[in-house]
Design a protein around this motif. Structure first.
Motif, short mmCIF file in Angstrom:
data_model
loop_
_atom_site.label_atom_id
_atom_site.label_comp_id
_atom_site.label_asym_id
_atom_site.label_seq_id
_atom_site.Cartn_x
_atom_site.Cartn_y
_atom_site.Cartn_z
N LEU A 169 0.68 -1.24 0.15
CA LEU A 169 0.06 -0.14 0.10
C LEU A 169 0.91 1.13 0.19
CD1 LEU A 169 -2.47 -1.25 2.71
CD2 LEU A 169 -3.13 -1.09 0.30
N LYS A 170 0.36 2.36 -0.49
CA LYS A 170 0.85 3.70 -0.69
C LYS A 170 0.46 4.43 0.61
CE LYS A 170 -0.57 6.95 -3.22
NZ LYS A 170 -1.01 7.79 -4.14
N VAL A 171 1.48 4.95 1.50
CA VAL A 171 0.92 5.70 2.65
C VAL A 171 1.32 6.94 2.49
CG1 VAL A 171 1.02 3.75 3.95
CG2 VAL A 171 3.06 5.22 3.88
N LEU A 172 0.87 7.85 3.04
CA LEU A 172 1.14 9.50 3.00
C LEU A 172 1.40 9.97 4.39
CD1 LEU A 172 -1.64 10.70 0.81
CD2 LEU A 172 0.69 10.14 0.11
N PRO A 173 2.06 11.18 4.64
CA PRO A 173 2.52 11.87 5.76
C PRO A 173 1.27 12.34 6.26
CG PRO A 173 3.85 12.38 4.03
CD PRO A 173 2.75 11.76 3.52
N ILE A 174 1.06 12.14 7.83
CA ILE A 174 0.01 12.87 8.53
C ILE A 174 0.12 14.47 8.03
CG2 ILE A 174 -0.72 13.37 10.75
CD1 ILE A 174 -0.01 10.64 11.46
N PRO A 175 -0.98 15.07 7.71
CA PRO A 175 -0.88 16.51 7.59
C PRO A 175 -0.61 17.51 8.53
CG PRO A 175 -2.89 15.52 6.69
CD PRO A 175 -2.32 14.54 7.52
N PRO A 176 0.30 18.23 8.46
CA PRO A 176 0.91 19.02 9.51
C PRO A 176 -0.19 19.72 10.34
CG PRO A 176 1.73 20.14 7.61
CD PRO A 176 0.90 18.76 7.22
N ARG A 228 -7.33 19.79 5.90
CA ARG A 228 -6.13 19.51 6.13
C ARG A 228 -4.92 19.86 5.20
NH1 ARG A 228 -7.17 12.87 7.65
NH2 ARG A 228 -7.50 13.24 9.83
N GLY A 229 -3.70 19.93 5.40
CA GLY A 229 -2.75 20.41 4.80
C GLY A 229 -1.63 21.12 5.49
N ALA A 230 -0.86 22.25 4.57
CA ALA A 230 0.01 23.05 5.41
C ALA A 230 -0.37 23.97 6.15
CB ALA A 230 0.84 23.48 4.27
N VAL A 231 0.06 24.45 7.23
CA VAL A 231 -0.34 25.37 8.36
C VAL A 231 -1.02 26.78 7.60
CG1 VAL A 231 0.15 26.52 10.44
CG2 VAL A 231 1.30 24.18 9.92
N SER A 236 -5.19 30.23 6.22
CA SER A 236 -5.85 31.00 5.22
C SER A 236 -7.20 30.59 4.84
CB SER A 236 -4.84 30.95 3.95
OG SER A 236 -5.44 31.65 3.01
N ALA A 237 -7.23 29.28 4.66
CA ALA A 237 -8.84 28.71 4.17
C ALA A 237 -9.80 28.97 5.20
CB ALA A 237 -8.55 27.43 3.86
N LEU A 238 -9.35 28.83 6.63
CA LEU A 238 -10.38 29.13 7.64
C LEU A 238 -11.21 30.32 7.40
CD1 LEU A 238 -8.58 27.67 10.72
CD2 LEU A 238 -10.81 26.72 9.69
N GLY A 239 -10.38 31.34 7.33
CA GLY A 239 -10.98 32.67 7.23
C GLY A 239 -12.00 33.00 5.99
N LYS A 240 -11.46 32.37 4.78
CA LYS A 240 -12.26 32.46 3.50
C LYS A 240 -13.81 31.79 3.74
CE LYS A 240 -12.58 31.37 -1.25
NZ LYS A 240 -13.62 32.29 -1.40
N MET A 241 -13.61 30.37 4.37
CA MET A 241 -14.69 29.47 4.46
C MET A 241 -15.58 30.12 5.55
SD MET A 241 -12.54 25.96 3.93
CE MET A 241 -14.07 24.85 3.44
N HIS A 242 -15.20 30.64 6.30
CA HIS A 242 -15.96 31.10 7.39
C HIS A 242 -16.89 32.30 6.86
CE1 HIS A 242 -16.74 34.06 10.80
NE2 HIS A 242 -17.00 33.17 11.69
#
Length: 385
Positions: A169-176, A228-231, A236-242
């Protein structure tokens, strides 16, 4: 582990020689699902263990009987994860979900719409076909183009094509960074439109869930979204989506990450209040639809995930034809996920899955003929025999 593997091979060969059917079983955490549970049980848990794990290569290989919890723990120690968030459904099972069962079931959790499904992370697999031959397909790298992609075909086959013994299986890093917004007061139509708008923008939208709380007075609609993603991207997305949700009349608040993580896990494991059967004559139905499918005119409460692509509802088995016709009218299908515990056999007479058309039946028969010519795995779990 050679003895355990040989025991599985011998069991399949004996069944083929004697004309018997076997039902593959790990912990039994998903025994509730499927058309029937016929055939002699072949327990796969003895063949277990992580064969290899290369964190720098983002690849792990494990045997079929390996507890899923053990695999996830090993990945977490290296800051990695299974991005598709497979459910365990381990309540009442003897050991907990297994890796083989995870792949065979092909079920994914809240992040499926953005991260991909189980089959998208399968790089290679070894399995025993209906003649007792131990075959290998795929490998441990992404760019593997040798032969047919049979390894991914096993994902979601529910043990009807062969016994998966080992999978890479391919695995991925836990998002920061991770954050969850709760938007109260958005109707299902408004919520879906908003999710589709966000989906067309470079936002780290990872999961969503819409539900109507019928216990509130008055009833209240809630949309939950996980980022989920880069800090910097999440902040940045929190403010826009809010602001976008508030502009549509929603009351928005950011949830505590620990509390939100528990809720998202409960969503994937179907432990939320919505998944408690309202009455003994209702079944849990799963509608798999295009994300852009409109709100469906149904008299049943719904729980909507995957930006609209997965919709759950409790309805009687007698609603099978109507639900399937409605789902097909928008390009999807309906399946009976959990039957009533009181009337399981009667409920499943309606068919767990949407009946295959003639072309699909022909493809299914040819696959069965090539991989399991003697019908060793033909338990009828996917469709009535």
């Amino acid at each position: 582990m050679d003895a355990e593997l040989n025991a599985l091979i011998d069991a399949v060969r004996d069944a083929a020689a004697l004309g018997r059917t076997v039902r593959l079983r790990g912990s039994g955490s998903k025994d509730f699902w499927g058309q029937s549970l016929t055939g002699d049980v072949l327990d796969t848990r003895a063949y277990c263990g992580i064969v290899s794990y290369e964190p720098s290569e983002l690849v792990v290989t494990a045997r079929c009987g390996t507890p899923l919890a053990e695999l996830e723990e090993a990945l977490a120690e290296q800051g990695q994860c299974l991005a598709f968030e497979p459910p365990h459904f381990s309540q009442g099972s003897q050991q907990g979900a297994t890796v083989g069962g995870m792949v065979a079931a092909g079920l994914s959790g809240p992040a499926r719409a953005t991260s991909g499904a189980v089959r998208d992370f399968v790089l290679g697999a070894r399995f025993i076909n209906g003649l007792g031959e131990h075959l290998t397909f795929g490998g441990q790298v992404m760019k593997n183009v040798a032969g047919y992609d049979v390894s991914r075909l096993m994902a979601g086959s529910w043990g009807t094509l062969g016994l998966i013994t080992e999978v890479s299986l391919k695995v991925l890093p836990i998002p920061p960074a991770e954050a969850t917004l709760m938007c109260a007061g958005l109707s299902q139509k408004t919520a879906l439109n908003l999710l589709h708008r966000w989906g067309g923008q470079p936002l780290p939208l990872n999961a969503s869930a819409w539900v109507r709380d019928a216990s509130a007075q008055p009833e209240a609609d809630y949309l939950f979204v996980r980022l989920r993603g880069a800090v910097a991207a999440v902040q940045s997305a929190l403010g826009k989506m809010h602001d976008d949700a508030v502009a549509l009349g929603a009351q928005v608040q950011q949830m505590d990450n620990t509390e939100a993580a528990q809720d998202w896990r409960a969503s994937g494991e179907q432990c939320l209040q919505f998944f408690d059967a309202p009455s003994t004559d209702l079944c849990l139905w799963r509608l798999s639809l295009p994300q852009t499918a409109p709100v469906l005119d149904l008299p049943y409460a719904q729980y909507v995930e995957w930006q609209g692509a997965q919709r759950w509802l409790w309805a009687p088995a007698s609603a099978a034809v109507a639900l399937r016709e409605l789902a097909q009218s928008v390009g999807g299908h309906a399946s009976l996920f959990r039957a009533s515990s009181a009337h399981a056999d009667v409920d499943k007479a309606a068919g767990v899955n949407t009946p295959l058309d003639l072309v699909q039946q022909r493809v299914q028969r040819q696959l069965q003929k090539q991989l399991d010519p003697k019908g060793v795995f033909a338990t009828g779990r996917l469709h009535p025999i």
